[in-house]
Write a protein that holds these residues in place. Sequence first.
Motif, short mmCIF file in Angstrom:
data_model
loop_
_atom_site.label_atom_id
_atom_site.label_comp_id
_atom_site.label_asym_id
_atom_site.label_seq_id
_atom_site.Cartn_x
_atom_site.Cartn_y
_atom_site.Cartn_z
N GLN A 1 10.07 5.95 1.82
CA GLN A 1 9.20 5.39 2.86
C GLN A 1 9.01 3.89 2.68
OE1 GLN A 1 5.70 7.78 2.38
NE2 GLN A 1 6.56 9.55 3.46
N LEU A 2 8.84 3.45 1.44
CA LEU A 2 8.70 2.02 1.18
C LEU A 2 9.97 1.26 1.55
CD1 LEU A 2 6.75 1.91 -2.21
CD2 LEU A 2 6.15 0.62 -0.16
N THR A 3 11.11 1.85 1.26
CA THR A 3 12.38 1.20 1.62
C THR A 3 12.48 1.03 3.13
OG1 THR A 3 13.50 2.10 -0.34
CG2 THR A 3 14.89 1.40 1.50
N ALA A 4 12.13 2.08 3.88
CA ALA A 4 12.18 1.99 5.34
C ALA A 4 11.21 0.94 5.87
CB ALA A 4 11.88 3.36 5.95
N THR B 1 4.10 5.23 -11.21
CA THR B 1 5.33 5.91 -10.83
C THR B 1 5.28 6.35 -9.37
OG1 THR B 1 5.58 6.71 -13.10
CG2 THR B 1 6.87 7.82 -11.39
N LEU B 2 6.33 6.05 -8.63
CA LEU B 2 6.43 6.45 -7.24
C LEU B 2 7.30 7.69 -7.12
CD1 LEU B 2 7.13 2.93 -5.66
CD2 LEU B 2 4.95 4.16 -5.65
N LEU C 1 0.84 -1.19 0.00
CA LEU C 1 0.00 0.00 0.00
C LEU C 1 0.88 1.25 0.00
CD1 LEU C 1 -2.52 -0.94 2.87
CD2 LEU C 1 -2.72 -1.50 0.43
N VAL C 2 0.45 2.24 -0.75
CA VAL C 2 1.03 3.59 -0.68
C VAL C 2 -0.13 4.56 -0.52
CG1 VAL C 2 2.24 5.40 -1.97
CG2 VAL C 2 3.11 3.06 -2.02
N ASP C 3 -0.04 5.44 0.46
CA ASP C 3 -1.13 6.36 0.77
C ASP C 3 -2.44 5.61 1.02
OD1 ASP C 3 -2.41 8.81 1.23
OD2 ASP C 3 -2.96 9.03 -0.89
N GLY C 4 -2.33 4.41 1.57
CA GLY C 4 -3.51 3.65 1.95
C GLY C 4 -4.14 2.81 0.85
N PHE C 5 -3.65 2.91 -0.37
CA PHE C 5 -4.26 2.19 -1.49
C PHE C 5 -3.28 1.20 -2.11
CE2 PHE C 5 -6.70 6.06 -1.08
CZ PHE C 5 -8.01 5.64 -1.33
#
Length: 364
Positions: free
Chosen positions: A337-340, A329-330, A306-310
Amino acid sequence: MTKTAPVLGTRALNRATLDRQLLLRRADLDAKSAVGHLLGLQAQNVKPPYYALAARLDGFAPEHLSRLMADREAVRIVTMRSTIHTHTADDCLTLRPLVQPARERELGLFRKGLDGVDLDRLAALARKLVEDEPRTMKQLREALLVEWPDADPQALGLAARCRLPLVQVTPRGLWERSGQVVLTTAEHWLGRPAEPAPTPDDTVLRYLAAFGPASVKDMQTWAGLTRLREAFERLRPRLVTFRDEKGVELFDLPDAPRPDPDTPAPPRFLPEFDNLLLSHADRTRVVPPEYWGLAWQGNQAHRTFLVDGFLAGVWKLREQTLVVEPFGTLTKAQRTQLTAEGERMLAVMHPDTSYDIEFGTVRS
């Protein structure tokens, strides 16, 4: 539904659902309490419940759930939607009776292979067989085939699974332990009788606490049951109602959290078949329409994030690399944030192995 029912937009539903699912912030709960709150965890495979709790709980370690399984405080059993779930022992003994009508309907799908089979007798014989000694499904089919040699072996096994609350005995389901599927009854494994099926009303309230706000059809999708409208109507005086942007009536608990739609939602790595993605008829609160179907390949689900809840992509562990494959695209901040979050997940789930994190090409 009244015309004045407030409208909850997609982001409002997203944040409310994430909060109920313990995904807006990690919860300070033990594994047993979390499994109970969530009404079980989807568990077609062994590992998903562990990853599901790692995404949701502060301080979780895989041995916490593994210990519950070994101590028979949690079990793997077919319940909602005719799929395997990890439930607390208490829920195993109550939710399975609740969905038994759906298992009876399922019998109709292979009734032709059971011509001449007395299903009550089959259930009694199968119970004796697996309680005398836990058996694989193959062993159970072969034993039943002696009694009904003209029946379809697959249908005999499925009929036993539909009629009886068959749990998978450990070591199946334990973290980093192997074990084939070996079955006995829930009552035998847990050492106590099944409870009376809870009223649909009680389960409606629990469903809303874990998945709401939700429509009648949402809950029916989650449970694999029909005709739940009456329960919602009985509960209407105790509930609040909303509608979504399509005008569908949504029910909720009055005091349940409904965060501001702009509440930050941190990234989360989820297992395949996570409850979040399977428990509503309308999944747009989590799955953007343009990504519908991308998390599946045939009948197999991918692990998602999930990114931003989706829903925003899928991930996999390949050798000693966490491969992150986004659907779009991120931004640089999102990748950071995803890496952490990926590093945290790996530290919890695989503390003795060093992994690299790699962003793959955008999937479509």
